[in-house]
Design an enzyme around this catalytic site. Structure first.
Site, PDB file in Angstrom:
ATOM      1  N   GLU A 155       0.853  -1.202   0.000  1.00 10.91           N
ATOM      2  CA  GLU A 155       0.000   0.000   0.000  1.00 10.91           C
ATOM      3  C   GLU A 155       0.883   1.245   0.000  1.00 10.91           C
ATOM      4  OE1 GLU A 155      -3.451   0.451  -0.123  1.00 10.91           O
ATOM      5  OE2 GLU A 155      -2.571   2.434  -0.425  1.00 10.91           O
ATOM      6  N   ARG A 158      -0.920   7.924   1.344  1.00 10.32           N
ATOM      7  CA  ARG A 158      -0.316   8.920   2.231  1.00 10.32           C
ATOM      8  C   ARG A 158      -1.342   9.281   3.289  1.00 10.32           C
ATOM      9  NH1 ARG A 158       0.303  13.337  -2.258  1.00 10.32           N
ATOM     10  NH2 ARG A 158      -1.666  12.337  -2.721  1.00 10.32           N
ATOM     11  N   GLU A 159      -0.954   9.230   4.559  1.00 12.53           N
ATOM     12  CA  GLU A 159      -1.883   9.680   5.584  1.00 12.53           C
ATOM     13  C   GLU A 159      -2.196  11.152   5.321  1.00 12.53           C
ATOM     14  OE1 GLU A 159      -0.775   8.685   9.596  1.00 12.53           O
ATOM     15  OE2 GLU A 159      -0.415   6.611   9.031  1.00 12.53           O
ATOM     16  N   ASN A 215       9.830   3.952  -0.163  1.00 14.94           N
ATOM     17  CA  ASN A 215       9.872   4.714   1.095  1.00 14.94           C
ATOM     18  C   ASN A 215      11.285   5.148   1.454  1.00 14.94           C
ATOM     19  OD1 ASN A 215       7.189   4.796   1.485  1.00 14.94           O
ATOM     20  ND2 ASN A 215       7.117   3.428   3.252  1.00 14.94           N
ATOM     21  N   PHE A 256       8.747  16.393  -2.294  1.00 10.67           N
ATOM     22  CA  PHE A 256       9.614  15.917  -1.196  1.00 10.67           C
ATOM     23  C   PHE A 256      10.925  16.691  -1.113  1.00 10.67           C
ATOM     24  CE2 PHE A 256       7.752  12.358   1.094  1.00 10.67           C
ATOM     25  CZ  PHE A 256       6.560  12.268   0.403  1.00 10.67           C
ATOM     26  N   GLY A 260      12.583  20.547   6.839  1.00 12.35           N
ATOM     27  CA  GLY A 260      11.804  20.623   8.078  1.00 12.35           C
ATOM     28  C   GLY A 260      12.551  20.014   9.237  1.00 12.35           C
ATOM     29  N   GLY A 264       8.972  11.860  10.094  1.00 19.22           N
ATOM     30  CA  GLY A 264       8.459  10.977  11.155  1.00 19.22           C
ATOM     31  C   GLY A 264       7.393  10.103  10.551  1.00 19.22           C
ATOM     32  N   CYS A 267       5.662   5.145   8.865  1.00 15.08           N
ATOM     33  CA  CYS A 267       6.274   4.352   7.794  1.00 15.08           C
ATOM     34  C   CYS A 267       7.764   4.613   7.588  1.00 15.08           C
ATOM     35  CB  CYS A 267       5.529   4.586   6.493  1.00 15.08           C
ATOM     36  SG  CYS A 267       3.868   3.887   6.524  1.00 15.08           S
ATOM     37  N   LYS A 270      10.313   3.364  10.393  1.00 17.12           N
ATOM     38  CA  LYS A 270      10.400   1.903  10.577  1.00 17.12           C
ATOM     39  C   LYS A 270      10.828   1.208   9.282  1.00 17.12           C
ATOM     40  CE  LYS A 270       5.693   0.160   9.812  1.00 17.12           C
ATOM     41  NZ  LYS A 270       5.917  -0.480   8.519  1.00 17.12           N
TER      42      LYS A 270
HETATM   43  P1  NAD Z   1      -2.228   0.202  12.582  1.00 20.11           P
HETATM   44  O1  NAD Z   1      -1.309  -0.153  13.677  1.00 20.11           O
HETATM   45  O2  NAD Z   1      -2.908   1.553  12.566  1.00 20.11           O
HETATM   46  O3  NAD Z   1      -3.385  -0.903  12.482  1.00 20.11           O
HETATM   47  C1  NAD Z   1      -3.182  -2.275  12.565  1.00 20.11           C
HETATM   48  C2  NAD Z   1      -4.455  -2.896  13.166  1.00 20.11           C
HETATM   49  O4  NAD Z   1      -4.388  -4.317  13.030  1.00 20.11           O
HETATM   50  C3  NAD Z   1      -4.633  -2.622  14.648  1.00 20.11           C
HETATM   51  O5  NAD Z   1      -5.878  -1.966  14.858  1.00 20.11           O
HETATM   52  C4  NAD Z   1      -4.619  -4.035  15.282  1.00 20.11           C
HETATM   53  O6  NAD Z   1      -5.517  -4.144  16.388  1.00 20.11           O
HETATM   54  C5  NAD Z   1      -5.052  -4.912  14.141  1.00 20.11           C
HETATM   55  N1  NAD Z   1      -4.676  -6.332  14.202  1.00 20.11           N
HETATM   56  C6  NAD Z   1      -3.509  -6.887  14.570  1.00 20.11           C
HETATM   57  N2  NAD Z   1      -3.536  -8.231  14.429  1.00 20.11           N
HETATM   58  C7  NAD Z   1      -4.770  -8.541  13.942  1.00 20.11           C
HETATM   59  C8  NAD Z   1      -5.420  -9.754  13.562  1.00 20.11           C
HETATM   60  N3  NAD Z   1      -4.823 -10.960  13.651  1.00 20.11           N
HETATM   61  N4  NAD Z   1      -6.687  -9.687  13.112  1.00 20.11           N
HETATM   62  C9  NAD Z   1      -7.315  -8.506  13.006  1.00 20.11           C
HETATM   63  N5  NAD Z   1      -6.750  -7.317  13.342  1.00 20.11           N
HETATM   64  C10 NAD Z   1      -5.498  -7.342  13.805  1.00 20.11           C
HETATM   65  O7  NAD Z   1      -1.409   0.015  11.243  1.00 20.11           O
HETATM   66  P2  NAD Z   1      -1.464   0.848   9.856  1.00 20.11           P
HETATM   67  O8  NAD Z   1      -0.858   2.193  10.030  1.00 20.11           O
HETATM   68  O9  NAD Z   1      -2.813   0.730   9.265  1.00 20.11           O
HETATM   69  O10 NAD Z   1      -0.438  -0.020   9.013  1.00 20.11           O
HETATM   70  C11 NAD Z   1      -0.723  -1.358   8.657  1.00 20.11           C
HETATM   71  C12 NAD Z   1       0.336  -1.843   7.713  1.00 20.11           C
HETATM   72  O11 NAD Z   1       0.312  -1.062   6.500  1.00 20.11           O
HETATM   73  C13 NAD Z   1       1.765  -1.710   8.250  1.00 20.11           C
HETATM   74  O12 NAD Z   1       2.529  -2.762   7.772  1.00 20.11           O
HETATM   75  C14 NAD Z   1       2.247  -0.404   7.633  1.00 20.11           C
HETATM   76  O13 NAD Z   1       3.636  -0.361   7.483  1.00 20.11           O
HETATM   77  C15 NAD Z   1       1.580  -0.436   6.279  1.00 20.11           C
HETATM   78  N6  NAD Z   1       1.342   0.876   5.687  1.00 20.11           N
HETATM   79  C16 NAD Z   1       0.913   1.913   6.455  1.00 20.11           C
HETATM   80  C17 NAD Z   1       0.677   3.149   5.853  1.00 20.11           C
HETATM   81  C18 NAD Z   1       0.212   4.317   6.686  1.00 20.11           C
HETATM   82  O14 NAD Z   1       0.238   5.428   6.152  1.00 20.11           O
HETATM   83  N7  NAD Z   1      -0.211   4.130   7.921  1.00 20.11           N
HETATM   84  C19 NAD Z   1       0.886   3.335   4.481  1.00 20.11           C
HETATM   85  C20 NAD Z   1       1.301   2.251   3.725  1.00 20.11           C
HETATM   86  C21 NAD Z   1       1.531   1.022   4.341  1.00 20.11           C
END
Ligand code: NAD
Length: 460
Positions: A155, A158-159, A215, A256, A260, A264, A267, A270
């Site tokens: 995925e 962008r947040e 990333n 980009f 700043g 942070g 993504c 980590k």
């Molecule tokens: P998050 O921590 O906000 O959400 C993860 C959710 O999964 C939590 O609510 C947790 O309770 C739930 N969970 C854990 N184990 C579970 C299971 N077995 N069954 C059901 N639910 C379960 O994470 P996020 O920010 O949404 O990121 C998720 C993934 O996507 C990560 O690998 C992240 O690197 C990737 N990602 C995040 C973004 C972003 O902008 N946040 C963008 C691209 C990719």
């Protein structure tokens, strides 16, 4: 043909994907282990802040295409496709912690009652989709490609713009091994196919690495411009014009290149650490990325040091307004936000902090002490010092002028529009001092100076 989909994990990625895939006409069950999240979502209340999310959430619940549940087993059994959108937080050694991914793979194995496609949306190190495949094959005693297939679908949302990005992605990357899985994915994303979104079909390993490479490159670009800004500042050049001119070169692009306080978010920090760890594991030199990680940490320290210098020395006993706590604008996410280190340092140095953010205060309150899902690790002794200082000297405010009230100095940490349009007359009236550190370069330096501020931006 529309599919029945289960999405495991309803955080930023899982929730936006649930809502988006339902809007494409699929029947979606979003699953989370946390009952409080599931309950709120079923009532139509988003658990995260994202523009437009609430409207899509309610629309698809009302249309009967979208529900949320804690019952992962039932959702898996009733679905053709299971997306993994669980967290992959950093482990102590920098590698991604795959506990949630492995847990989800095991529950899929336990509930495999027919052919299903397992799609990994979580960001996972190269090799993880094969691990998921092996866990399911072994535990359920089944054959990959026949009884189930694994697809890597990283995925890129962008947040802050997650909903828009879901419906208008730059590309969809799909790592796959067999044509049946490919057909399923073509069905899932048919709506994007029709608007001519580019699709990249590749093997599992390539898809996994595309995400990390993207990333890591963006983190490198930010870090590069931050260091250039520091050099511009030291030499009397203007980073704004440097970045603008660099961006005019089609090979570079203007995106980009905004200096700043350091990147942070959930993504970049980590994912850069994880790809560096993968390099070590395979004996491949990832020194560029390792240096980016170090330089980014140092940018946060440089930012606090500059604020203290602008204040003419120790901030002890003086009030600092911190405008913006989220790691970027339009989100409530504070994971690894530069504001965390800036506020911690100010508190440890004895400052009184008055902080405001339009969306992120609740998350910041727990994260500041290294607690909650967004906390990050804190050394226990330092945590205690910060907790004691926060109890005494940390004030969360309901607006920017309340934060600025009586402040000796102000720092803009997040580029929210409220701060871009800051009423400098009013700011000058309510503040008791005149130091204004615009760590995002969102204000007009001349206007700030005309209002009597000792203004500093980054690199100009
Ligand atoms: P998050 O921590 O906000 O959400 C993860 C959710 O999964 C939590 O609510 C947790 O309770 C739930 N969970 C854990 N184990 C579970 C299971 N077995 N069954 C059901 N639910 C379960 O994470 P996020 O920010 O949404 O990121 C998720 C993934 O996507 C990560 O690998 C992240 O690197 C990737 N990602 C995040 C973004 C972003 O902008 N946040 C963008 C691209 C990719």
């Amino acid at each position: 043909m529309a599919k029945r989909i289960a999405i495991l994990g309803t955080g930023y990625v899982g929730l936006v994907s649930s809502v988006g895939l339902a809007d494409f006409g699929n029947t979606v069950t979003g699953v989370d282990l946390r009952a409080d999240i599931v309950e709120r979502l079923n009532e139509g209340h988003p658990t995260i802040f994202e523009l437009g999310l609430e409207e899509y959430l309610r629309r698809n619940i009302d249309a009967g295409r979208l529900t949320f549940s804690t019952d992962g087993a039932a959702a898996i059994r009733e679905s053709d496709i299971i997306f993994l959108a669980v967290g992959t937080p950093p482990a102590a050694d920098g590698h991604a912690d795959l506990g949630q991914v492995e847990g989800a793979a095991r529950s899929i194995a336990d509930n495999l009652n027919g052919y299903k496609v397992v799609v990994t949306k979580s960001t996972v190190p190269v090799g993880t989709n094969r691990l998921i495949q092996a866990i399911i094959a072994e535990q359920a005693g089944v054959t990959p490609g026949e009884d189930f297939s694994v697809v890597s679908n990283p995925e890129f949302l962008r947040e802050g713009k997650a909903v828009q990005d879901f419906f208008h992605p730059d590309r969809i990357v799909l790592g796959y091994e067999d044509d049946r899985a490919r057909e399923y994915m073509e069905d899932v994303y048919r709506s994007l196919y029709l608007i001519q979104t580019p699709f990249v079909w590749c093997n599992l390993e390539t898809a996994e690495l595309i995400k990390y490479a993207s990333n890591a490159f963006l983190a490198t670009k930010i870090t590069f411009i931050n260091q250039m800004a520091n050099l511009a500042e030291a030499t009397g050049a203007d980073i704004h014009l440097i970045a603008k001119s660099m961006g005019m070169d089609g090979r570079i692009s203007a995106k980009f290149l905004h200096p700043g306080p350091g990147y942070g978010g959930s993504c970049f920090p980590k994912d850069t650490r994880a790809i560096a760890a993968t390099g070590d594991q395979y004996g491949v030199d990832m020194s560029v990325i390792k240096e980016v990680i170090r330089a980014n940490e140092s940018q946060k320290i440089i930012t606090v040091g500059k604020l203290v210098r602008l204040m003419g020395g120790s901030p002890a006993g003086r009030t600092v307004a911190v405008l913006g706590l989220a790691f970027k604008a339009e989100t409530d996410d504070v994971r690894e936000s530069p504001a965390l280190e800036i506020v911690r340092e100010l508190l440890v140095e004895g400052a009184i902090v008055r902080a405001y953010d339009p969306e992120a205060i609740d998350n910041f309150r727990t994260a500041l002490l290294g607690e909650g899902p967004f906390g990050g690790k804190l050394d226990p002794a330092r945590r205690d010092r910060i907790a004691a200082a926060a109890e005494e000297r940390m004030h969360y405010c309901t607006g920017e002028f309340e934060a600025l009230d009586g402040a000796h100095a102000a720092i803009i940490v997040t580029e929210w529009n409220n701060f871009r349009n800051l009423d400098l007359d009013r700011a000058a009236t309510v503040m008791s001092g005149r130091v204004l550190f615009d760590a995002r370069n969102v204000l007009d330096p001349d206007a700030a100076k005309e209002h009597g501020f000792t203004y500093a931006g980054v690199g100009r």
